[in-house]
Design an enzyme around this catalytic site. Structure first.
Site, PDB file in Angstrom:
ATOM      1  N   CYS A   1       0.802  -1.224   0.000  1.00  0.00           N
ATOM      2  CA  CYS A   1       0.000   0.000   0.000  1.00  0.00           C
ATOM      3  C   CYS A   1       0.840   1.281   0.000  1.00  0.00           C
ATOM      4  O   CYS A   1       0.304   2.376  -0.179  1.00  0.00           O
ATOM      5  CB  CYS A   1      -0.947   0.004   1.186  1.00  0.00           C
ATOM      6  SG  CYS A   1      -2.094  -1.389   1.185  1.00  0.00           S
TER       7      CYS A   1
ATOM      8  N   CYS B   1     -11.589   1.423   4.938  1.00  0.00           N
ATOM      9  CA  CYS B   1     -11.609   2.067   3.627  1.00  0.00           C
ATOM     10  C   CYS B   1     -12.091   1.075   2.566  1.00  0.00           C
ATOM     11  O   CYS B   1     -11.912  -0.136   2.717  1.00  0.00           O
ATOM     12  CB  CYS B   1     -10.228   2.614   3.261  1.00  0.00           C
ATOM     13  SG  CYS B   1      -9.030   1.359   2.790  1.00  0.00           S
TER      14      CYS B   1
END
Length: 394
Positions: free
Chosen positions: A82, A214
């Site tokens: 990420c 998220c």
């Protein structure tokens, strides 16, 4: 040789839910073209490029770049989980700072599938095997997706250690929605209250609701970084300086401490922040605006402490005092962050760069942080990598 490195241009497309997006190469092309237009440069001015993405075959970066042009320049494909977008930016900045080139492009994109993250490879042990084993030991709950077990597990550890309330994580998520309402490029712009977040379906009873995580997102973003001499020669803007930047990986404490807060990268964050602050000659008290890696509301709270905005254990009071939003000490994630803006893995770090560049330019419109002169970016990937970048108004 150590050149000053400036952000000459940024580009970002609107993030979207999976299935409503263009193909990854089209999204990448769009972001690159926007960054070139923002900088006022031609494609032929780019001397090196770095493409960030997590889910895709090798040389996907070339497929996207070739839609813009083919000049034979070096292109390196980057995958750092990420933290991929910021890792691409780290390499582009390093190339310019060293004097290897005068103009480098970093771009990132992700075409994601709905649902929880999972590996594309099932015939080998995962790269995060050590962290997974420790998560099994400390958290258990094998029926939950791994990311939930890890980040919500870290939040639960904070709750147990410091008495942090679930409502505090909900307040962080509600804050993200208020900020995203002013961001036309965010995937979710609907405002939710703390009560709405608490009333959402529980994914882990008493620890995490669905709105605290998220969503998978598709999108792309790009940045052009240049030397001062190149900027002067081409008449480019030099108002946003990358004053400090650090990329860290895991420390022994990630595993040896037997603490989920450490497993999800707290010590990587703290070390990267310290190094980036030192390079820039600042402390957190000199910062006005921050884009940080809020993949879960729990991780935003942990990151306040990792970045030195408050002491360990002090993050709940930090939230209750309103020091994470407009009118407080720092505005965190004016873009809406990963929670509301979205999290297309390869693009996330470059979208953070996009936001902070506009904040320091004073062109963030309804999201503008008054008097923003120093911005900090935090982008985290488990496995692990953490990039902290300090931007200064020049």
């Amino acid at each position: 040789m150590s050149n000053k490195v400036f952000v000459a241009g940024v580009g970002m497309i609107q993030f979207k839910k999976p299935g409503t997006n263009e193909p990854y190469d089209v999204m990448g092309e769009q972001a690159i073209r926007l960054a070139l237009a923002d900088a006022g440069l031609d494609f032929s001015d780019i001397q090196q490029a770095y493409a960030g993405y997590v889910y895709g075959d090798s040389t996907c970066g070339q497929k996207a770049l070739y839609r813009v042009g083919m000049t034979g320049i070096p292109l390196i494909n980057v995958n750092n989980n990420c933290a991929t977008g910021s890792s691409a930016l780290f390499l582009a900045r390093q190339a310019v700072q060293s004097g290897a080139v005068d103009c480098a492009l970093a771009f990132g994109f992700e075409q994601m599938n709905p649902g929880a993250l999972k590996s594309a490879w099932t015939d080998r042990a995962p790269a995060t095997e050590r962290a997974l084993k420790l998560t099994n030991e400390l958290v258990g709950m094998p029926d939950l997706p791994t990311a939930i077990r890890q980040f919500a597990g870290a939040g639960f550890a904070h709750m147990q250690k410091y008495g942090t309330q679930l409502s505090t994580f909900a307040a962080i998520r509600a804050k993200a929605s208020r900020h995203a309402a002013n961001n036309p490029l965010a995937v979710f712009r609907n405002v939710v209250s703390t009560e709405d977040v608490l009333a959402a379906p529980m994914l882990w009873e008493g620890v995490l609701t669905r709105l605290m995580a998220c969503p998978p997102t598709c999108g792309a973003a790009a940045a052009l970084v240049v030397s001062e001499a190149f900027a002067k020669k081409h008449g480019l803007r030099t108002d946003v300086l990358i004053a400090g930047q650090a990329l860290t990986t895991d420390l022994p404490s990630t595993y040896d401490a037997k603490d989920m807060i450490r497993v999800v990268g707290f010590d990587m964050t703290r070390l990267a922040a310290q190094q980036a602050y030192e390079q820039a000659g600042i402390g957190p008290e000199d910062v006005q605006v921050i884009e940080l890696h809020d993949c879960f509301a729990q991780n935003e709270l942990l990151t306040y402490e990792g970045l030195g905005l408050c002491a360990e254990g002090g993050a709940e009071q930090f939230v209750l005092d309103g020091d994470n939003t407009y009118g407080g000490k720092w505005v965190t994630n004016p873009s809406g962050g990963l929670l509301s803006k979205g999290h297309p893995l390869g693009a996330t770090g470059l979208a953070q760069c996009y936001e902070l560049t506009h904040q320091l330019r004073g062109s963030a419109e309804a999201r503008q942080v008054e008097g923003a002169r120093v911005g900090v970016q935090h982008n985290l990937g488990l496995g692990g990598a953490c990039v902290v970048t300090v931007y200064q108004k020049h």
